[in-house]
Motif scaffolding. Structure first.
Motif, short mmCIF file in Angstrom:
data_model
loop_
_atom_site.label_atom_id
_atom_site.label_comp_id
_atom_site.label_asym_id
_atom_site.label_seq_id
_atom_site.Cartn_x
_atom_site.Cartn_y
_atom_site.Cartn_z
N SER A 110 0.85 -1.19 0.00
CA SER A 110 0.00 0.00 0.00
C SER A 110 0.88 1.24 0.00
CB SER A 110 -0.93 0.00 1.22
OG SER A 110 -1.71 1.17 1.25
N ASN A 148 0.85 5.62 0.14
CA ASN A 148 0.14 6.85 0.47
C ASN A 148 1.06 8.02 0.22
OD1 ASN A 148 -0.34 9.01 2.89
ND2 ASN A 148 -2.26 8.29 2.04
N GLU A 194 1.24 12.27 0.38
CA GLU A 194 0.64 13.52 0.84
C GLU A 194 1.65 14.65 0.69
OE1 GLU A 194 -2.50 12.01 4.25
OE2 GLU A 194 -0.47 12.59 4.84
N SER A 196 -3.84 15.65 -0.10
CA SER A 196 -3.67 14.22 -0.37
C SER A 196 -3.48 14.03 -1.87
CB SER A 196 -4.89 13.43 0.13
OG SER A 196 -4.77 12.07 -0.22
N ASP A 219 -4.34 8.90 -2.04
CA ASP A 219 -4.79 8.40 -0.75
C ASP A 219 -4.38 6.95 -0.55
OD1 ASP A 219 -6.29 9.04 1.70
OD2 ASP A 219 -7.62 7.45 1.01
N GLU A 220 -4.51 6.14 -1.59
CA GLU A 220 -4.05 4.75 -1.52
C GLU A 220 -3.83 4.20 -2.92
OE1 GLU A 220 -5.19 0.36 0.34
OE2 GLU A 220 -6.62 2.01 0.46
#
Length: 354
Positions: free
Chosen positions: A72, A74, A76, A91, A94-95
């Motif tokens: 995963s 992420n 930001e 963001s 986000d994923e």
């Protein structure tokens, strides 16, 4: 990881990347004595358990020892907003993830399909989701000329994986705050209102004392609009979603050269919302439109009334394949959930024994 890009140094941009790998192991023994073997009309061996559908279920016929892998990501970003003299967080992704598993106990095709997902939070009320799937094992023809999944992987042919399709959706939610943000007063007017509220707080009156007779009990005045009337509040929300899906169409013939089925797509739009008419009355609905079938999807509307110790709700579905109504009065206490009165239209064809 933390990164500072070389451009726009005045904004003090800082990017954070979080990478999360995960490995899990699960296993279950195989109990074949609860399964029976039979041959179907095509001569293929099939298995059936007479305990299927029972409350406690049926154990697996073959054992499993699965190792699951997933990653995963992420992403930001923070930057300095000179106009408001604050730091803002955005963001970017986000994923972004992928998952796959390997069954060590499987005799054939131990690898699972590769699943990938992407989620973007473009705004507070706007989210984009996308999921895709890639098959691990290639298609082949059996002795009868039917298309089946072989034991040979797509990787052995020098291909990444058979694209089975993807699904994406767009979601946006409207509510009281959205309307206020678009058509409400500007920030300068809000500051003026806050100043007036602070001045009006001096007008609070003392109405009696607490039980000990020492601390005065303050009674705040109800909020009023510029015309002097009590502020009217009716919380509501409306969510709109649009989905687009692409899948293999196995009803059509396969391409014998590429061993791929043609793709078909479906897309529809859905809407659901709720509104609280008063402290005790609320209304909600759910509907949509299927562009592929060119018809309105199953639509339902529910209105409920809080009767303090009981709750009254009425549901109606005027559009869709199944039209029904349902009226229920039940107790709010969890221990008295069986205490209810229900009247509904019968949409099932099976017999109700109780």
């Amino acid at each position: 990881g933390m990164y500072k890009p070389l451009f726009a140094k005045k904004k003090e941009i800082q990017i954070r990347h979080v990478f999360t790998p995960q490995v899990s192991l699960s296993g279950a023994p195989g109990v074949s004595k609860y399964w029976e073997e039979y041959t179907d009309y095509n001569g293929n061996t099939q298995y059936y358990s007479p305990f299927t559908g029972q409350p406690y279920g049926v154990p697996s016929r073959e054992g499993s020892g699965t190792v699951s892998f997933s990653i995963s990501n992420n992403l930001e970003m923070k930057y300095y907003d000179a106009k408001k003299d604050t730091l803002k967080k955005v963001s970017l992704i986000d994923e972004l993830g992928a998952s796959m598993s390997y069954n060590m106990a499987a005799k054939e095709r131990p690898w699972s399909d590769l699943s990938m997902n992407l989620r973007l939070k473009l705004t507070k009320n706007y989210t984009f989701n996308m999921n895709a799937s890639f098959a691990t094992y290639a298609y082949t023809f059996d002795k009868s000329g039917n298309v089946v999944t072989s034991n040979r992987t797509e990787w052995s042919y020098g291909r990444f994986g058979r694209f089975q399709g993807y699904g994406s959706s767009f979601n946006y939610t409207f509510n009281n705050d959205t309307w206020k943000k678009w058509f409400g007063p500007k920030e300068e007017d809000e500051k003026g209102k806050d100043k007036n509220k602070s001045e009006d707080s001096d007008d609070e009156e003392s109405d009696g004392t607490e039980g000990d007779g020492t601390t005065p009990k303050k009674v705040e005045k109800a909020q009023a609009d510029p015309d002097g009337y009590q502020v009217f509040k009716m919380p509501w929300s409306l969510s709109l979603s649009y989905s687009f899906n692409i899948r293999e169409d196995r009803t059509k013939p396969i391409n014998r050269y590429s061993m791929r089925y043609p793709y078909t797509y479906t897309h529809n739009i859905n809407a659901n919302g709720n509104i609280k008419i008063s402290n005790n009355w609320s209304l909600s609905f759910n509907s949509g439109y299927d562009f592929q079938a060119k018809e309105i999807t199953q639509t339902s509307c529910t209105i409920s009334r809080d009767l303090h110790c009981f709750n009254l709700s009425a549901s109606l579905s005027p559009f869709g394949r199944w039209k029904y109504y349902n009226v229920t009065i039940r107790a709010n206490a969890s221990i008295l959930q069986d205490l209810k009165y229900e009247q509904r239209s019968q949409t099932q064809s099976n017999i109700q024994w109780y």
